[in-house]
Write an enzyme that holds these catalytic residues in place. Structure first.
Site, PDB file in Angstrom:
ATOM      1  N   HIS A 209       0.872  -1.177   0.000  1.00 23.22           N
ATOM      2  CA  HIS A 209       0.000   0.000   0.000  1.00 23.22           C
ATOM      3  C   HIS A 209       0.907   1.224   0.000  1.00 23.22           C
ATOM      4  O   HIS A 209       1.633   1.474   0.962  1.00 23.22           O
ATOM      5  CB  HIS A 209      -0.905  -0.001   1.236  1.00 23.22           C
ATOM      6  CG  HIS A 209      -1.734   1.242   1.367  1.00 23.22           C
ATOM      7  ND1 HIS A 209      -3.105   1.237   1.253  1.00 23.22           N
ATOM      8  CD2 HIS A 209      -1.387   2.537   1.586  1.00 23.22           C
ATOM      9  CE1 HIS A 209      -3.559   2.471   1.392  1.00 23.22           C
ATOM     10  NE2 HIS A 209      -2.540   3.271   1.614  1.00 23.22           N
ATOM     11  N   ARG A 293      -8.957  14.544   2.589  1.00 25.93           N
ATOM     12  CA  ARG A 293      -8.826  15.095   3.952  1.00 25.93           C
ATOM     13  C   ARG A 293      -7.386  14.923   4.406  1.00 25.93           C
ATOM     14  O   ARG A 293      -6.591  14.292   3.723  1.00 25.93           O
ATOM     15  CB  ARG A 293      -9.726  14.294   4.888  1.00 25.93           C
ATOM     16  CG  ARG A 293      -9.424  12.800   4.763  1.00 25.93           C
ATOM     17  CD  ARG A 293     -10.121  11.942   5.773  1.00 25.93           C
ATOM     18  NE  ARG A 293     -10.173  10.562   5.367  1.00 25.93           N
ATOM     19  CZ  ARG A 293      -9.220   9.661   5.523  1.00 25.93           C
ATOM     20  NH1 ARG A 293      -8.077  10.005   6.069  1.00 25.93           N
ATOM     21  NH2 ARG A 293      -9.356   8.423   5.116  1.00 25.93           N
TER      22      ARG A 293
END
Lengths: 452, 80
Positions: A209, A293
């Site tokens: 990831h 965000r």
């Protein structure tokens, strides 16, 4: 337009982080809190505070009307949503702006576009960013789904268009399983999210990831290099680093360029993160989604670039253009973050809320502890289990690991169970030290290494 | 005949239903068997089914749906 009073529509360590950043910019802060958080650190540190409801998040931190009314009552002129709760709720962003307040984040329309997994994939493809092989959009016709899955090759993931956070995902290992699971997934998505739309993606078995941090001002966008967050449990990140040490330089350049290209294509405003899967074997990377965000793990990026991302996102919300050019942003050294959660690693990571008796916080150069804790505080059971993030920086990964082991040794939290022992074991593990991991590594490691 | 209480093993938020769009596990007056679930407690975003150790009739819920509970707090009285 300069902010005078920033309302923080969040809690916990990120609320504390935002109070500090606003204070450094000369902005007054108003902290909203539920009945369970009246004595929280963020409430103590903010200039003012307002209670917005009972402990349950649905009645407080997710209550848009209560938050807007707190803003009116206190004369706040801006709202910072933090992460989680309403941070990626496009209707909230719209409601804040309709009330004449500044939302510290992207426009509602941008959040809406990137929050829809299929629309986000399409936006990525249009910007020339590779996505995981899968259906080009949502699929409603079972016969077409059957053919598509066959073309992609098994195993495939069946995902809900309206899903997120790992919810509504199924794995099909062959055609028969796919034909059985696809209608089930659609029915479940219809019941859970009110939308039965599904899409399919190839399952990348041993992927890392990797995510790219960006900032945009609505016109320009710059990247702050990557983070690697492969160590996860139940799709929740546990340990994050920057940079990803095994990533070849040419791949890093391509990933960062792809992230900036996608951010620019949607005229992105604020802080955002583009998540990718990276396959070591084929050196291919695939866009997963964009988080609109600030993220939990932003401090590792702050350590390696020396940029205060929370301050910069507030400046952008004030209407200032990006202060940094890409050539001003340099990658220096290595940072690691460990999430210290109120969970018992010896008992299936059972949540462990309670009262903090004593607290010893590690220190020294290159050590940072972002936390909601203070001695004597109570950790309520109503919210997530994150107590704090221990972040270390040093000039190399090897020395950062050594610094991390020392800092974990210094950290003492008594009164409840924490995940400190998990991080101590990981910090000395041979595979972790060699950065030899992938997104399913930790769960397999936990089976081999039960913690006592 | 003594009423027995089912206690919450963890602090959190009590739910009478397995999911918002499903019926409650049990109503007052329903029969329960030992090992059956009577509710759900959410603690730090993880959900734990609360099972009774005794059989009998649900006499009274002592906590309302979605109310906060403490560890060890009585949730329901079973008339066994």
């Amino acid at each position: 337009m300069a902010m005078g009073n920033l309302l923080i529509a969040n809690r916990g360590e990120i609320a504390v982080r935002i109070v500090r950043a606003a204070r450094e910019l000369g902005i007054r802060t108003t902290q909203v809190y539920s009945q369970a958080d009246a004595d929280s650190l963020a409430v103590k540190l903010a200039d003012g505070s307002v209670e917005i409801g009972p402990p349950a998040a649905a009645k407080s931190y997710l209550n848009i009307e209560a938050i807007l009314s707190a803003a009116r009552e206190t004369g706040a002129d801006a709202v910072h949503p933090g992460y989680g709760f309403l941070a990626e709720n496009a209707d909230f962003a719209d409601a804040v702006e309709s009330a004449g307040l500044t939302f510290v984040g992207p426009r509602g329309a941008t959040i809406r576009l990137l929050g829809d997994k299929v629309a986000a994939r399409e936006a990525a493809a249009k910007a020339g960013v590779p996505t995981v092989p899968g259906s080009p959009g949502r699929i409603d016709d079972p016969a077409a789904a059957h053919e598509l899955a066959k073309g992609i090759g098994f195993p495939v993931l069946i995902k809900a268009t309206a899903g997120g956070g790992g919810r509504g995902i199924r794995v099909a290992n062959d055609q028969a399983e796919f034909d059985r699971l696809a209608p089930q997934a659609s029915a479940e998505a219809k019941s859970a999210f009110g939308d039965g739309g599904i899409y399919i993606e190839k399952l990348i078995e041993k992927a890392r990831h990797i995510e790219i941090q960006i900032l945009g001002d609505g016109e320009r966008a710059v990247h702050f290099f990557e983070r690697e967050c492969s160590l996860q449990r139940r799709r929740q990140k546990v340990w994050e680093e920057a940079p990803a040490v095994t990533l070849p330089g040419d791949i890093r350049r391509k990933l960062c360029a792809a992230a900036v290209s996608l951010a620019r294509s949607v005229n992105y405003r604020g802080a955002g993160t583009l998540e990718f899967l990276y396959d070591d074997a084929t050196k291919e990377f695939y866009f997963l989604e964009m988080n609109t965000r600030i993220q939990v793990e932003h401090p590792v990026t702050e350590f390696i670039t020396g940029v205060d991302l929370v301050r910069e996102m507030i400046r952008i919300a004030q209407g200032e253009p990006l202060r940094l050019r890409q050539e001003d942003i340099h990658l220096n050294g290595h940072a690691i973050e460990c999430r210290i959660n109120a969970e018992d690693p010896a008992n299936g990571f059972m949540p462990a809320p309670g009262a903090i008796e004593a607290l010893m916080v590690p220190g020294g150069p290159g050590v940072r502890f972002d936390t909601l804790l203070y001695p004597g505080c109570t950790v309520p059971p109503f919210y997530d289990s994150l107590l704090g993030k221990l972040i270390v920086w040093d000039d190399s990964r090897e020395s950062a690991l050594r610094r991390l082991a020392g800092a974990l040794e210094e950290l003492e939290i008594s009164g409840l169970k924490t995940t400190k022992s998990l991080h101590q074991a990981l910090a000395v593990d041979e595979d972790v030290r060699a950065a030899n991991f992938h997104t399913r590594f930790l769960e397999q490691w936990l089976e081999r290494n039960p913690l006592s | 005949m003594a009423n027995k209480q089912v206690l919450s093993p963890v602090p959190g938020t009590f739910y009478r239903k397995p999911a918002p769009d499903q019926p409650p596990y049990k109503e007052e007056g329903d029969q329960v068997a030992a090992g059956e679930a009577i509710g759900l407690v959410e603690v730090m975003k993880s959900f734990h089914e609360i099972k009774t150790d005794f059989s009998g009739t649900v006499a009274k819920f002592l906590v309302d749906n979605e109310d906060p509970v403490m560890a060890g707090q009585p949730l329901v009285e079973i008339d066994g």
